[in-house]
Design a protein around this motif. Sequence first.
Motif, short mmCIF file in Angstrom:
data_model
loop_
_atom_site.label_atom_id
_atom_site.label_comp_id
_atom_site.label_asym_id
_atom_site.label_seq_id
_atom_site.Cartn_x
_atom_site.Cartn_y
_atom_site.Cartn_z
N PHE A 2 0.82 -1.20 0.00
CA PHE A 2 0.00 0.00 0.00
C PHE A 2 0.86 1.26 0.00
CE2 PHE A 2 -2.59 3.21 2.24
CZ PHE A 2 -3.61 3.30 1.32
N GLU A 3 2.03 1.22 0.69
CA GLU A 3 2.91 2.37 0.74
C GLU A 3 3.50 2.67 -0.63
OE1 GLU A 3 3.35 -0.25 2.88
OE2 GLU A 3 2.39 0.66 4.62
N ILE A 4 3.81 1.63 -1.41
CA ILE A 4 4.38 1.83 -2.75
C ILE A 4 3.32 2.46 -3.66
CG2 ILE A 4 5.27 0.66 -4.78
CD1 ILE A 4 6.50 -1.41 -2.86
N LEU A 5 2.10 1.97 -3.57
CA LEU A 5 1.01 2.52 -4.38
C LEU A 5 0.75 3.99 -4.01
CD1 LEU A 5 -1.08 1.79 -6.52
CD2 LEU A 5 -2.62 1.14 -4.67
N ARG A 6 0.79 4.28 -2.72
CA ARG A 6 0.59 5.65 -2.27
C ARG A 6 1.72 6.55 -2.76
NH1 ARG A 6 0.36 7.07 4.00
NH2 ARG A 6 -0.29 4.91 3.97
N ALA A 7 2.95 6.08 -2.72
CA ALA A 7 4.09 6.88 -3.17
C ALA A 7 4.02 7.14 -4.67
CB ALA A 7 5.40 6.17 -2.82
N VAL A 8 3.61 6.12 -5.45
CA VAL A 8 3.51 6.30 -6.90
C VAL A 8 2.41 7.29 -7.24
CG1 VAL A 8 2.89 5.10 -9.04
CG2 VAL A 8 4.52 4.07 -7.46
N SER A 9 1.26 7.16 -6.59
CA SER A 9 0.16 8.09 -6.89
C SER A 9 0.49 9.51 -6.43
CB SER A 9 -1.14 7.62 -6.23
OG SER A 9 -1.03 7.67 -4.83
N THR A 10 1.19 9.65 -5.32
CA THR A 10 1.59 10.98 -4.85
C THR A 10 2.59 11.60 -5.81
OG1 THR A 10 1.24 10.27 -2.57
CG2 THR A 10 2.54 12.25 -2.90
N ALA A 11 3.55 10.81 -6.29
CA ALA A 11 4.53 11.33 -7.24
C ALA A 11 3.87 11.73 -8.55
CB ALA A 11 5.62 10.29 -7.48
N GLY A 12 2.92 10.94 -9.02
CA GLY A 12 2.20 11.28 -10.24
C GLY A 12 1.40 12.57 -10.09
N THR A 13 0.75 12.72 -8.95
CA THR A 13 -0.01 13.94 -8.69
C THR A 13 0.91 15.15 -8.62
OG1 THR A 13 -1.63 12.65 -7.44
CG2 THR A 13 -1.64 15.02 -7.10
N ALA A 14 2.05 14.99 -7.96
CA ALA A 14 3.01 16.09 -7.86
C ALA A 14 3.54 16.48 -9.23
CB ALA A 14 4.15 15.71 -6.92
N LEU A 15 3.82 15.50 -10.08
CA LEU A 15 4.31 15.81 -11.42
C LEU A 15 3.24 16.50 -12.27
CD1 LEU A 15 6.43 12.64 -12.27
CD2 LEU A 15 7.24 14.96 -11.89
N ALA A 16 1.99 16.07 -12.13
CA ALA A 16 0.90 16.72 -12.87
C ALA A 16 0.74 18.17 -12.42
CB ALA A 16 -0.40 15.96 -12.66
N LEU A 17 0.81 18.42 -11.12
CA LEU A 17 0.70 19.78 -10.62
C LEU A 17 1.89 20.64 -11.06
CD1 LEU A 17 -0.69 19.16 -7.04
CD2 LEU A 17 -1.90 20.11 -9.00
N LEU A 18 3.07 20.04 -11.10
CA LEU A 18 4.25 20.76 -11.58
C LEU A 18 4.11 21.10 -13.06
CD1 LEU A 18 6.99 21.77 -10.58
CD2 LEU A 18 7.97 19.60 -11.32
N LEU A 19 3.55 20.19 -13.84
CA LEU A 19 3.30 20.45 -15.25
C LEU A 19 2.29 21.60 -15.42
CD1 LEU A 19 3.64 19.52 -18.25
CD2 LEU A 19 1.61 18.13 -17.86
N PHE A 20 1.20 21.58 -14.62
CA PHE A 20 0.23 22.67 -14.68
C PHE A 20 0.85 24.00 -14.29
CE2 PHE A 20 -3.30 19.41 -13.82
CZ PHE A 20 -3.44 19.16 -15.19
N ALA A 21 1.74 24.00 -13.30
CA ALA A 21 2.42 25.23 -12.90
C ALA A 21 3.30 25.77 -14.02
CB ALA A 21 3.25 24.97 -11.64
N GLY A 22 3.99 24.86 -14.72
CA GLY A 22 4.83 25.30 -15.84
C GLY A 22 4.01 25.86 -16.98
N ILE A 23 2.89 25.22 -17.29
CA ILE A 23 2.02 25.72 -18.35
C ILE A 23 1.46 27.09 -17.98
CG2 ILE A 23 -0.21 25.34 -19.49
CD1 ILE A 23 0.44 22.34 -19.39
N THR A 24 1.07 27.26 -16.72
CA THR A 24 0.55 28.54 -16.27
C THR A 24 1.62 29.63 -16.34
OG1 THR A 24 -0.95 27.40 -14.78
CG2 THR A 24 -0.57 29.72 -14.35
N LEU A 25 2.83 29.31 -15.94
CA LEU A 25 3.94 30.27 -16.01
C LEU A 25 4.23 30.66 -17.46
CD1 LEU A 25 6.15 31.87 -14.56
CD2 LEU A 25 7.62 29.88 -14.83
N GLY A 26 4.26 29.67 -18.34
CA GLY A 26 4.50 29.96 -19.75
C GLY A 26 3.40 30.82 -20.35
N GLY A 27 2.15 30.51 -20.03
CA GLY A 27 1.04 31.31 -20.52
C GLY A 27 1.07 32.73 -19.98
#
Length: 109
Positions: A2-27
């Motif tokens: 369960f800890e591995i699944l939680r870590a993977v989903s947290t990392a994916g969410t963090a990367l998606a939010l980082l991508l949204f932040a970059g798109i917002t900054l570029g825009g």
Amino acid sequence: MFEILRAVSTAGTALALLLFAGITLGGSAVAFAVSTPLFVIFSPILVPATIATTVLASGFTASGSSAATALSILMWLYRKYTGKEPPKIPGLTPGAPKSKPADSGNKWE
């Protein structure tokens, strides 16, 4: 497991939010680059309009607060010198309670 699944989903969410932040900054950078020449061209109109709007808003705010203060002072003077409450406006002031609340029986209140 369960800890591995939680870590993977947290990392994916963090990367998606980082991508949204970059798109917002570029825009934001593109919008700033496009709008800057427009602000420079229209600044002889926008600056006085902003100043006028600020002065008008400040004047309306000062006027309203001064009127509210004056009314509260007049109401206080009326109560002080007549010794009674000012006349009630129907619909704006709550009515008197219909009955007294029941006594709780506690003589120490």
